[in-house]
Write a protein that holds these residues in place. Structure first.
Motif: not given
Length: 254
Positions: A133, A173, A183, A186, A210, A213-214
């Motif tokens: 992240a 994060l 989102n 998240l 992953e 996506r994040v």
């Protein structure tokens, strides 16, 4: 083959790859945890892989070489790194015969100019470039270099396991959620990571899939994220690089 995180300092992971007899470690900033791990599991350290020159990644090399005279230290071509036996760069392939391993070297400057990653066996060891992240601070490189390095890592197969060197995931994060407060993915990942950390489990490895996506630093072309960064910067941002540059500035001040 076993991959295990040897913990060091406050939040470093020294990744250990081993079979029943031999061990390779990546970025040993501290020698003693590696020595203790070898003694506990009756392993011989045969190779050390270095991603970049920062002390928390290299500080244990000299002591480990004195403890294990036969080991080979592999790293980028930087005289600031002590006791490197084999220097490598983009496209080189290294073989570690005692474990029947081979890794392709990737040049990924940005965090530092000498930064490299090791890709093989479905895994990439990427130091302080791609985090879960997040991404590393730009100590030496430019935003353009870091963005190119992240995009290079993102071209690896989706199933590639990502082994970075720090347990920064919860903080990353928190920032990602600030950038994209609506989102739901998240929030889901944040809850999962919080549960893992609550029982002292590593949040790593993650995967390339992953991260695509994040990870906000891999998604600067997506309109909601780009608009959020533009709102923070209080200006219109012309392209992906501008969005990335201001996103990194936002993270630095977060």
């Amino acid at each position: 083959m076993t991959i295990y995180p040897i913990r060091a300092f406050q939040d470093n992971y020294i990744w250990a790859i081993h079979n029943k007899h031999n061990l390779v470690v990546i970025d040993p900033g501290d020698a003693q945890p590696v020595i203790d791990y070898c003694q506990k599991h009756q392993l011989t350290l045969v190779s050390v892989l270095i991603t970049h020159h920062h002390r928390d990644h290299t500080g244990g090399i000299v002591q480990l070489k004195s403890q294990f005279p036969q080991l080979t230290v592999i790293g980028p071509n930087n005289p600031a790194i002590a006791a490197v036996d084999q220097t490598v760069n983009q496209g080189d392939v290294i073989a570690i015969e005692p474990l029947q391993l081979s890794f392709e070297v990737m040049s990924i400057p940005g965090h530092t100019l000498d930064h490299i990653a090791y890709f093989g066996h479905g895994a990439v060891f990427c130091g302080d470039t791609l985090f879960h992240a997040g991404c590393g601070r730009l100590f030496e490189g430019t935003p353009q270099q870091m963005l190119a390095s992240l995009k290079k890592l993102a071209t690896l197969p989706d199933a590639t396991r990502v082994y970075c060197t720090h347990e920064y995931t919860e903080a990353n994060l928190r920032f990602a959620n600030a950038v994209e407060p609506n989102n739901p993915l998240l929030k889901e990942v944040s809850d999962t990571v919080a549960q893992m950390r609550a029982i002292d489990l590593p949040s790593l490895p993650t995967s390339i899939a992953e991260q695509k996506r994040v990870n906000p630093f891999l998604r600067c072309t997506e309109s909601p994220l780009a608009q959020s960064v533009a709102n923070w910067a209080n200006q219109q941002l012309a392209d992906e690089l501008s969005t990335f540059t201001h996103l990194r500035q936002w993270k630095d001040q977060f």
